[in-house]
Design a protein around this motif. Sequence first.
Motif, PDB file in Angstrom:
ATOM      1  N   ARG A  32      43.049 -18.302 -31.166  1.00  0.00           N
ATOM      2  CA  ARG A  32      41.612 -18.571 -31.106  1.00  0.00           C
ATOM      3  C   ARG A  32      40.835 -17.534 -31.912  1.00  0.00           C
ATOM      4  N   GLN A  33      41.204 -16.278 -31.772  1.00  0.00           N
ATOM      5  CA  GLN A  33      40.521 -15.215 -32.495  1.00  0.00           C
ATOM      6  C   GLN A  33      40.741 -15.361 -34.005  1.00  0.00           C
ATOM      7  N   GLN A  34      41.979 -15.619 -34.427  1.00  0.00           N
ATOM      8  CA  GLN A  34      42.282 -15.749 -35.854  1.00  0.00           C
ATOM      9  C   GLN A  34      41.585 -16.955 -36.478  1.00  0.00           C
ATOM     10  N   PRO A  92      47.677 -18.044 -27.302  1.00  0.00           N
ATOM     11  CA  PRO A  92      46.521 -18.883 -27.624  1.00  0.00           C
ATOM     12  C   PRO A  92      45.232 -18.080 -27.834  1.00  0.00           C
ATOM     13  N   ALA A  93      45.099 -16.962 -27.124  1.00  0.00           N
ATOM     14  CA  ALA A  93      43.906 -16.119 -27.311  1.00  0.00           C
ATOM     15  C   ALA A  93      43.885 -15.511 -28.712  1.00  0.00           C
ATOM     16  N   ALA A 130      38.289 -21.550 -26.026  1.00  0.00           N
ATOM     17  CA  ALA A 130      39.686 -21.969 -25.939  1.00  0.00           C
ATOM     18  C   ALA A 130      39.801 -23.483 -26.083  1.00  0.00           C
ATOM     19  N   SER A 131      38.770 -24.213 -25.646  1.00  0.00           N
ATOM     20  CA  SER A 131      38.826 -25.678 -25.755  1.00  0.00           C
ATOM     21  C   SER A 131      38.825 -26.136 -27.209  1.00  0.00           C
ATOM     22  N   MET A 132      38.132 -25.406 -28.083  1.00  0.00           N
ATOM     23  CA  MET A 132      38.140 -25.762 -29.502  1.00  0.00           C
ATOM     24  C   MET A 132      39.538 -25.540 -30.083  1.00  0.00           C
ATOM     25  N   THR A 133      40.170 -24.433 -29.762  1.00  0.00           N
ATOM     26  CA  THR A 133      41.526 -24.174 -30.234  1.00  0.00           C
ATOM     27  C   THR A 133      42.487 -25.209 -29.668  1.00  0.00           C
ATOM     28  N   TRP A 159      51.324 -20.967 -36.041  1.00  0.00           N
ATOM     29  CA  TRP A 159      51.177 -19.905 -35.050  1.00  0.00           C
ATOM     30  C   TRP A 159      51.556 -20.411 -33.669  1.00  0.00           C
ATOM     31  N   GLU A 160      51.151 -21.639 -33.372  1.00  0.00           N
ATOM     32  CA  GLU A 160      51.475 -22.236 -32.075  1.00  0.00           C
ATOM     33  C   GLU A 160      52.996 -22.324 -31.895  1.00  0.00           C
TER      34      GLU A 160
END
Length: 107
Positions: A69-71, A65-66, A77-80, A58-59
Amino acid sequence: MQTLKQFIKQDGLIFRSKRGGPLVENTILVQGLHPALKNLGFSKAGMHAFRRGCNRRWELSRISPAVIRQQMGHASASMTAHYTGEIPIEVVKNFLQLDSNGAAKAA
């Protein structure tokens, strides 16, 4: 929408076991992911490695990035960001066709 509701039925499951119950993680690994990895010549890995691969794909597809993060179900956001770039681009280039700018081409 009606067709989807009929398919999902009352239990809310999209993917079911042969007996109609929820899929068990070990079954997915043993019957699905591990044979695929063997055919590709990769060592066995768990669901977490699969999640990291999805995150990287995905990246590289330049998904927001949002949205990633949701998926991924991350609370922050720091975890992603912790998983961003986890798989080196050289490894990715061996298995995906990439545009000249390094973005993954649409499948």
